[in-house]
Design a protein around this motif. Structure first.
Motif, PDB file in Angstrom:
ATOM      1  N   ALA A   5       0.835  -1.201   0.000  1.00 23.22           N
ATOM      2  CA  ALA A   5       0.000   0.000   0.000  1.00 23.22           C
ATOM      3  C   ALA A   5       0.876   1.259   0.000  1.00 23.22           C
ATOM      4  O   ALA A   5       1.895   1.327   0.685  1.00 23.22           O
ATOM      5  CB  ALA A   5      -0.909  -0.006   1.217  1.00 23.22           C
ATOM      6  N   ARG A   6       0.436   2.266  -0.746  1.00 29.17           N
ATOM      7  CA  ARG A   6       1.094   3.567  -0.741  1.00 29.17           C
ATOM      8  C   ARG A   6       0.321   4.581   0.084  1.00 29.17           C
ATOM      9  O   ARG A   6       0.882   5.584   0.517  1.00 29.17           O
ATOM     10  CB  ARG A   6       1.243   4.078  -2.178  1.00 29.17           C
ATOM     11  CG  ARG A   6       2.167   3.241  -3.043  1.00 29.17           C
ATOM     12  CD  ARG A   6       2.326   3.853  -4.424  1.00 29.17           C
ATOM     13  NE  ARG A   6       3.240   3.087  -5.259  1.00 29.17           N
ATOM     14  CZ  ARG A   6       3.573   3.417  -6.507  1.00 29.17           C
ATOM     15  NH1 ARG A   6       3.023   4.508  -7.067  1.00 29.17           N
ATOM     16  NH2 ARG A   6       4.408   2.678  -7.189  1.00 29.17           N
ATOM     17  N   ASP A   7      -0.960   4.330   0.277  1.00 30.40           N
ATOM     18  CA  ASP A   7      -1.797   5.251   1.038  1.00 30.40           C
ATOM     19  C   ASP A   7      -1.906   4.782   2.477  1.00 30.40           C
ATOM     20  O   ASP A   7      -1.710   3.600   2.781  1.00 30.40           O
ATOM     21  CB  ASP A   7      -3.192   5.335   0.411  1.00 30.40           C
ATOM     22  CG  ASP A   7      -3.162   5.896  -1.001  1.00 30.40           C
ATOM     23  OD1 ASP A   7      -2.305   6.767  -1.258  1.00 30.40           O
ATOM     24  OD2 ASP A   7      -3.978   5.450  -1.831  1.00 30.40           O
ATOM     25  N   PRO A   8      -2.273   5.681   3.392  1.00 34.59           N
ATOM     26  CA  PRO A   8      -2.449   5.281   4.796  1.00 34.59           C
ATOM     27  C   PRO A   8      -3.604   4.298   4.942  1.00 34.59           C
ATOM     28  O   PRO A   8      -4.520   4.259   4.129  1.00 34.59           O
ATOM     29  CB  PRO A   8      -2.760   6.612   5.500  1.00 34.59           C
ATOM     30  CG  PRO A   8      -2.300   7.681   4.561  1.00 34.59           C
ATOM     31  CD  PRO A   8      -2.455   7.126   3.191  1.00 34.59           C
ATOM     32  N   TYR A   9      -3.538   3.525   6.012  1.00 37.96           N
ATOM     33  CA  TYR A   9      -4.609   2.584   6.334  1.00 37.96           C
ATOM     34  C   TYR A   9      -5.879   3.369   6.627  1.00 37.96           C
ATOM     35  O   TYR A   9      -5.869   4.306   7.438  1.00 37.96           O
ATOM     36  CB  TYR A   9      -4.204   1.756   7.541  1.00 37.96           C
ATOM     37  CG  TYR A   9      -5.064   0.564   7.824  1.00 37.96           C
ATOM     38  CD1 TYR A   9      -5.351  -0.377   6.836  1.00 37.96           C
ATOM     39  CD2 TYR A   9      -5.568   0.341   9.099  1.00 37.96           C
ATOM     40  CE1 TYR A   9      -6.120  -1.491   7.105  1.00 37.96           C
ATOM     41  CE2 TYR A   9      -6.338  -0.780   9.384  1.00 37.96           C
ATOM     42  CZ  TYR A   9      -6.619  -1.694   8.375  1.00 37.96           C
ATOM     43  OH  TYR A   9      -7.387  -2.806   8.648  1.00 37.96           O
ATOM     44  N   PRO A  10      -6.986   3.038   5.972  1.00 38.76           N
ATOM     45  CA  PRO A  10      -8.203   3.845   6.152  1.00 38.76           C
ATOM     46  C   PRO A  10      -8.839   3.669   7.520  1.00 38.76           C
ATOM     47  O   PRO A  10      -8.684   2.638   8.175  1.00 38.76           O
ATOM     48  CB  PRO A  10      -9.123   3.317   5.039  1.00 38.76           C
ATOM     49  CG  PRO A  10      -8.670   1.909   4.822  1.00 38.76           C
ATOM     50  CD  PRO A  10      -7.185   1.924   5.020  1.00 38.76           C
ATOM     51  N   PHE A  45      -5.625  -1.346  -3.298  1.00 37.06           N
ATOM     52  CA  PHE A  45      -4.896  -0.698  -2.206  1.00 37.06           C
ATOM     53  C   PHE A  45      -3.560  -1.404  -2.024  1.00 37.06           C
ATOM     54  O   PHE A  45      -2.530  -0.775  -1.784  1.00 37.06           O
ATOM     55  CB  PHE A  45      -5.759  -0.787  -0.945  1.00 37.06           C
ATOM     56  CG  PHE A  45      -5.153  -0.216   0.299  1.00 37.06           C
ATOM     57  CD1 PHE A  45      -4.825   1.130   0.375  1.00 37.06           C
ATOM     58  CD2 PHE A  45      -4.926  -1.018   1.401  1.00 37.06           C
ATOM     59  CE1 PHE A  45      -4.279   1.659   1.533  1.00 37.06           C
ATOM     60  CE2 PHE A  45      -4.387  -0.501   2.560  1.00 37.06           C
ATOM     61  CZ  PHE A  45      -4.056   0.846   2.628  1.00 37.06           C
TER      62      PHE A  45
END
Length: 425
Positions: free
Chosen positions: A47-52, A100
């Motif tokens: 994943a490159r985005d933060p954990y939702p 994700f």
């Protein structure tokens, strides 16, 4: 002329080694490409985005999807492919979107996916077990498990892969540890879910036994037919030792065993239903405590579901809550029939009416927790329910054509290109 011909012969002779060398280099290059493409490989795209954050959706239908999602930690949707397991987010997204994270293997095929808290375990055709951190998609451990043997090719939704993974279960031991159990035709293994350490392995005879789930008391349930008469085998999930082999009184020689009242999939189950061919002699049993299964007359009927200390029964023209041990009626709903149990999870029983309403009830009191029509846009209610799954208050169901038959191909079997509905209850 003779000199010119001689020069051509000499030039041709000089070109032959060069042509041969070019041909050899071309073959070598082709081999290198083939080896690079076909050699075994694992590709972990993290994943490159933060954990939702976990959303708090209102009750209703959320999404229409082409493949079956497994909701993990109330935040992600995890999917299966032929050689890939991947996740998207948010869990409330109306459509499937860019992954994700993703994990691929070659040439092995994915045969099962199981999630516990933030650990996603994938099982592969070569027996490899790979655990991923759901928050990042990173591989946390790998282990060599028993090969799964022949696994039926999943339909295009991959519902069986993520909702009913063949031979893959979890169990909570008496000391609070979580054990991953992987079973195949010739062996069973127990692994610590935290780090993949193998705790035990047992060799078993091929083609005469099968594992069906785990109990709330931390045992693996198997059906053993190796001596010609089917018996229920209860095996300690922490050690692999068989505690007992048991047959229901007056049970037929051919015995089917169905786990009921399970915390997740076929894991952490509080009961079993046994029956002979065609469902004959159906009987219910409680297995939440150590010891032999205890008779539970409230679970005898095939139209019953167990959730905690209540049985929900959809037979007889009404929906009732009953005591599992005695069958005593504890509550009654006459406004929901005809209805069937679509899925269960701790504290929720999800019923589907003939008008395609999804009604979620509290199994203790029978009170409605949510109620709405399973429809999105203008899809309508002209469909039959296929496989379904519930976890963390989310319900997912396949929609089949009203004339669908098991032998139909996927185009004739499913309602449309996006046959899977995801709802929050």
């Amino acid at each position: 002329m003779a000199k010119a011909a001689m020069r051509q012969v000499v030039a041709a002779a000089r070109r032959r080694p060069l042509v041969a060398l070019v041909a050899v280099l071309a073959v070598v290059a082709s081999v290198v490409v083939v080896v690079r493409v076909l050699k075994p490989a694992d590709v972990d795209t993290v994943a490159r985005d933060p954990y939702p954050a976990a959303p708090a959706p209102t009750a209703g239908v959320i999404a229409r999807l082409p493949v079956a999602p497994l909701v993990v930690d109330g935040r992600l949707r995890v999917y299966a492919g032929t050689r890939q397991v991947y996740a998207d987010q948010p869990v409330t997204g109306r459509h499937r979107v860019t992954p994700f994270w993703s994990y691929r293997r070659w040439p092995a095929k994915l045969v099962g996916v199981l999630a516990q808290d933030t650990t996603v375990v994938s099982r592969w055709s070569d027996g490899k077990l790979v655990a991923l951190d759901a928050r990042t998609g990173r591989v946390t451990w790998q282990a060599d498990g028993p090969e799964p043997g022949a696994v039926q090719q999943p339909r295009r939704t991959y519902a069986t892969t993520v909702w009913d993974p063949a031979g893959l279960h979890v169990a909570r031991t008496a000391d609070g540890r979580t054990v991953l159990l992987a079973a195949g035709p010739a062996g069973i293994g127990g692994y610590a879910l935290t780090d993949g350490r193998r705790l035990w392995r047992a060799e078993v005879r091929r083609d005469c036994r099968a594992d069906v789930g785990t109990t709330a008391s931390g045992e693996l349930v198997g059906v053993d037919r190796c001596d010609g008469t089917a018996a229920i085998e209860l095996r300690n999930a922490a050690t692999g030792a068989v505690r007992t082999r048991w047959r229901p009184p007056d049970a037929p020689a051919q015995l089917t065993v169905t786990p009921v009242g399970c915390r997740y999939g076929h894991s952490g189950c509080r009961g079993l239903r046994t029956a002979g061919p065609g469902g004959e002699g159906s009987r219910g049993w409680l297995v939440a405590d150590p010891g032999d299964p205890t008779a539970a007359s409230g679970l005898d009927g095939p139209d019953t579901a167990l959730d905690g200390e209540r049985v929900v029964d959809t037979s007889g023209g009404v929906v009732t809550g009953r005591s599992p041990r005695s069958g005593e009626e504890l509550w009654r709903r006459s406004d929901l029939h005809p209805a069937r149990v679509l899925a269960t999870e701790p504290g929720r029983v999800h019923l589907l009416t003939d008008r395609r309403e999804l009604v979620t009830v509290d199994p203790i009191t029978g009170a409605t927790r949510s109620r709405f029509v399973l429809d999105l846009g203008r899809d309508g209610i002209g469909w039959l329910p296929g496989r379904a799954f519930a976890v963390d208050g989310y319900v997912t169901v396949e929609r089949l054509r009203e004339d669908a038959r098991p032998a139909d191909d996927d185009q004739g079997y499913f309602l449309m290109a996006e046959p899977v509905l995801l709802a929050a209850t």
